[in-house]
Enzyme design. Sequence first.
Site, PDB file in Angstrom:
ATOM      1  N   GLU A   1       5.408   7.561   4.501  1.00  0.00           N
ATOM      2  CA  GLU A   1       5.609   6.120   4.352  1.00  0.00           C
ATOM      3  C   GLU A   1       5.008   5.641   3.035  1.00  0.00           C
ATOM      4  OE1 GLU A   1       4.919   2.856   7.610  1.00  0.00           O
ATOM      5  OE2 GLU A   1       3.123   2.996   6.388  1.00  0.00           O
TER       6      GLU A   1
ATOM      7  N   TYR B   1       9.343  -1.657   1.172  1.00  0.00           N
ATOM      8  CA  TYR B   1       8.881  -0.714   2.191  1.00  0.00           C
ATOM      9  C   TYR B   1       9.850   0.462   2.176  1.00  0.00           C
ATOM     10  CZ  TYR B   1       7.916   1.479   6.653  1.00  0.00           C
ATOM     11  OH  TYR B   1       7.596   2.405   7.618  1.00  0.00           O
TER      12      TYR B   1
END
Length: 384
Positions: free
Chosen positions: A196, A108
């Site tokens: 993101e 992530y």
Amino acid sequence: MKIHEYQAKQLLASYGIGSPEGYLAENAQEAYEAAVKLGGTCVVKAQIHSGGRGKAGGVKLVKSAQEAKEVSEKLLGSTLVTKQTGPEGKVVNKLFVTAAVDVEKEFYLSLTVDNDGAGLVIIASADGGTEIEEVAEKNPERIIKQPVSVMMGMKDYQIRAVADALGLPNELLKPFNAMMKNMYKLFMEKDCSLIEINPLVITGEGELCVLDAKVTFDDNAMFRHPDMALLRDIAEENPKEVEASKYDLNYIQLEGNIGCMVNGAGLAMATMDIIQSCGGRPANFLDVGGGATAEKVAGAFEILLSDSNVKAIMVNIFGGIMKCDIIAEGIVEAAKKLGVKVPLVVRLEGTNANLGKEILDKSGLDIISAGDIAEAARLSVARV
Ligand code: ADP
Ligand code: MG
């Protein structure tokens, strides 16, 4: 403002952050053709403004162009309910058909605004992928946070610290550094509020690869980026909020049944609070702002009148810069057009309050006058 994954990937690519080959498909035939170009085996991905698509069945690995077509037929027009959409879900209107990647490990990685730190922050985890919310909840120590100063810029040692914490192998340090620098450049140049990448993966060939991307822009800076504003997909937004944005109103739809028209964000929040404390539930947050025209007020009032959830309307105006007569004119204008079929409780105070009350009195509208905010809330709640 949010954009789709395929748009975010294009934007990232224009900043030197590539991702696997892929094509937008708006019908099953286009998906079929895209899959042919990709050699049959590929991934069909629902394009909605929400994460959690994988778990909701919106990301499908297919083995042939024919299968891509079949999966696309099912996905297009269907409603995906993910963790982030709320129970009503989102309708799939577009697909992104992209190369299937051999995934060795998922990370992530994001860059966002850090309000507390008055700067940016890199957030990363070696436990990336679809379980990231659970990781954040159950193993918060697995989430790395690296503050970045917007005065100093993103420094090599900061990127290195993140890379080390993620356990990236040495040969990926250079490409990771380049990726982070480019992300920072994009973030600053386009006034993002979030970039993101989840997952960022290491492929079977040992390379870094972006498999999913999300980019969100700061609405207050959109006037500086007309090119980015073109990426807006109104189909993804709440129709009432879209309508409100045409009038430049601060409107957010909520679940209750008392429509609120208020000036000033603080008063609007206090109004929602007092409705709640009287046992009611607001249908919306609406701040008509300080310098609103009668037309803008009418637009706002029309949005409330056209909301079938609204069983009573509470107008709560404290005229400062905003004049009460302008509010009254707007209400009358909209009421003439649409008719008011629900109880209308009005509290006007401050600049030109008497003039405003006079306009409302003369309009023939059935208005319940309230002396103060508490009375207005009590009367509104009583009427629903
Ligand atoms: P979401 O975050 O909305 O669930 P993602 O694009 O992250 O959607 O996809 C979910 C998961 O599907 C990813 O974590 C990854 O494991 C897998 N995936 C997505 N795209 C690809 C791809 N091109 N090749 C292989 N696996 C993929
Ligand atoms: Mg994802």
